[in-house]
Design an enzyme around this catalytic site. Structure first.
Site, short mmCIF file in Angstrom:
data_model
loop_
_atom_site.label_atom_id
_atom_site.label_comp_id
_atom_site.label_asym_id
_atom_site.label_seq_id
_atom_site.Cartn_x
_atom_site.Cartn_y
_atom_site.Cartn_z
N THR A 131 0.82 -1.22 0.00
CA THR A 131 0.00 0.00 0.00
C THR A 131 0.86 1.27 0.00
O THR A 131 2.00 1.26 0.48
CB THR A 131 -0.88 -0.01 1.27
OG1 THR A 131 -1.51 1.26 1.43
CG2 THR A 131 -0.06 -0.27 2.54
N ASP A 132 0.27 2.36 -0.46
CA ASP A 132 0.97 3.65 -0.39
C ASP A 132 1.02 4.19 1.04
O ASP A 132 1.76 5.13 1.33
CB ASP A 132 0.32 4.69 -1.33
CG ASP A 132 -1.12 5.01 -0.98
OD1 ASP A 132 -1.70 4.36 -0.08
OD2 ASP A 132 -1.69 5.94 -1.61
N GLU A 133 0.23 3.59 1.95
CA GLU A 133 0.19 4.11 3.33
C GLU A 133 1.53 3.91 4.05
O GLU A 133 1.77 4.55 5.08
CB GLU A 133 -0.95 3.46 4.13
CG GLU A 133 -2.29 3.79 3.54
CD GLU A 133 -3.46 3.57 4.48
OE1 GLU A 133 -3.25 3.34 5.68
OE2 GLU A 133 -4.60 3.62 3.99
N TYR A 156 -1.95 -0.45 10.99
CA TYR A 156 -2.07 -1.14 9.70
C TYR A 156 -0.86 -0.84 8.81
O TYR A 156 -0.18 -1.75 8.32
CB TYR A 156 -3.36 -0.73 8.97
CG TYR A 156 -3.36 -1.06 7.49
CD1 TYR A 156 -3.42 -2.38 7.05
CD2 TYR A 156 -3.26 -0.05 6.52
CE1 TYR A 156 -3.39 -2.68 5.68
CE2 TYR A 156 -3.24 -0.34 5.17
CZ TYR A 156 -3.30 -1.66 4.75
OH TYR A 156 -3.27 -1.95 3.40
N LYS A 160 2.18 -3.26 7.33
CA LYS A 160 2.46 -3.43 5.90
C LYS A 160 3.90 -3.00 5.59
O LYS A 160 4.60 -3.64 4.80
CB LYS A 160 1.48 -2.62 5.04
CG LYS A 160 0.05 -3.13 5.03
CD LYS A 160 -0.13 -4.52 4.44
CE LYS A 160 0.05 -4.58 2.94
NZ LYS A 160 -0.31 -5.91 2.39
#
Ligand code: NAD
Ligand code: DAU
Length: 348
Positions: A131-133, A156, A160
């Site tokens: 993810t870009d998060e 989260y 990741k």
């Protein structure tokens, strides 16, 4: 060429689109879907392809090393596309441990199996979907590129980010053949209604409040899930091993503007007006990232990929899907969902 691909999390939102695409487009491949069927996994998402000869489903946990190893042996797995994860930020704030378990330990468990079953001469790949998060939040007009430093801000995204680091460590240390992609916010059919777009579609349909965290000025970059599945297919086949690719929609929008757009589309489709009046500003998400924005120039210049569905058309198609699949929505919003909704929104 024949490939035996293990797709994890294939009964989830993005996973089901990836499984369907590969099963239908590459009948010569054997596709094995390993999914624990948590609250987010739903075999209904794959009903149309479940009897295909090149598709197999195994219910199980990616943290179960014995099971994972037996799948590698039984199906002679030579490629992995890893999507299984706990994926919802709000749940990670409420209960982080399962995120560490599935997202970190699960990823390492899969790579251990790959290492012990693959030899260096085989044409193998461990493709990790991320993810870009992991990059945290970024101020306009900048955007995340593949060299942006990791700065995860939620449990989260920390889980990741950790899994991405483990994938790179396995590449560096054990020469595992890997690709990582980091993608922005997806939307489209079969997304579980804990995420902003399907939650609002469901609530507009039922005349329930639309909970906007904070002032609604947080920015997300939206990508239609079919475009993400196409990018994964392309990178799986043509990406450079050992590299990372960013995937995004070139569609930045403030949450409040997005919800207003949805209200307009829903009002038109349902022949009514006034859905915007359902908007309710609620307590902000703790540590809420202000803005995500993705620079897609690497995947675009190397492989020619770019998003094909513009946000307004994609949202219309998505609304159509949810309106014609009301039974799907009813089934997933009974039971556990009611309790989740109460805890997230009534106690806010
Ligand atoms: P999802 O929550 O809809 O689906 C996750 C799937 O994984 C479910 O089918 C669930 O049953 C399965 N699963 C969970 N724990 C498992 C375990 N221990 N063992 C086996 N299966 C398990 O998630 P999604 O939105 O489809 O996201 C898929 C992947 O893409 C995730 O890795 C996520 O981090 C990443 N991603 C998501 C987005 C997004 O906008 N949704 C964007 C970028 C990246
Ligand atoms: O950026 C990629 C990520 O996008 C993925 O890695 C995650 O798996 C996925 O869940 C998504 O994370 P977000 O937190 O951005 O998505 P979510 O749909 O939960 O929220 C989108 C925005 O809307 C965010 O700024 C929070 C806000 N929001 C969300 C909900 C559920 C609200 O204002 N109200 C809500 O009820």
């Amino acid at each position: 060429m024949k490939k035996n691909i293990l797709i994890t999390g294939g009964a989830g939102f993005i996973g089901s689109h990836v499984v369907r695409r590969l099963v239908l487009k590459y009948p010569q491949y054997q596709v094995v879907n390993l999914d624990k069927l948590t609250y987010a996994g739903n075999l209904e998402n794959l009903q149309d392809i479940e009897s295909r000869e090149n598709y197999y489903f195994v219910k199980g946990d990616i943290c179960d090393a014995e099971l994972v190893s037996s799948i590698f042996t039984k199906y002679a797995i030579d490629n992995v596309i890893h999507l299984a994860a706990e994926s919802h930020v709000d749940r990670s704030i409420a209960a982080p441990l399962v995120f560490i378990e599935t997202n970190i330990i699960g990823t390492v468990t899969l790579m251990e199996a790959a290492l012990s079953h693959w030899n260096a001469t085989e044409d193998c790949l461990f493709y990790h979907v991320s993810t870009d998060e992991v990059f945290g939040s970024i101020e306009a007009p900048d955007s995340f590129n593949e060299s942006t430093a990791y700065d995860p801000k939620s449990p989260y995204s920390a889980s990741k980010a950790s899994s991405d680091h483990f994938v790179r460590a396995y590449r560096n240390t054990y020469k595992l053949s890997t690709i990582i992609s980091n993608c922005s916010n997806n939307y489209g059919p079969c997304q579980f209604p804990e995420k902003l777009i399907p939650l609002c579609i469901n609530n507009i349909k039922r005349g329930l409040p639309l909970p906007v965290y904070g002032k609604g000025d947080n920015v997300r970059d939206w990508l239609h899930v079919e475009d993400h599945a196409k990018a994964i297919d392309l990178l799986f086949h043509q990406g450079n091993k050992g590299e990372t690719y960013n995937i995004g929609g070139n569609s930045e929008m403030k949450n409040l503007d997005l919800i207003r757009m949805l209200c307009k589309i829903m009002d038109e489709k349902l022949g009514r007006s006034g859905s915007e009046e359902l908007i309710e500003f609620v307590k902000d998400r703790p540590g809420h990232d202000a803005r995500y924005a993705i620079d897609i120039s690497k995947i675009n210049s190397q492989l020619g990929w770019q998003p094909s569905v513009d946000l307004e058309t994609g949202l219309e198609k998505t609304v159509d899907w949810y309106l014609t699949n009301e039974d799907w929505m009813t089934r997933v919003t009974t039971g556990e969902y009611q309790q989740y909704y109460q805890e997230q929104y009534f106690k806010r």
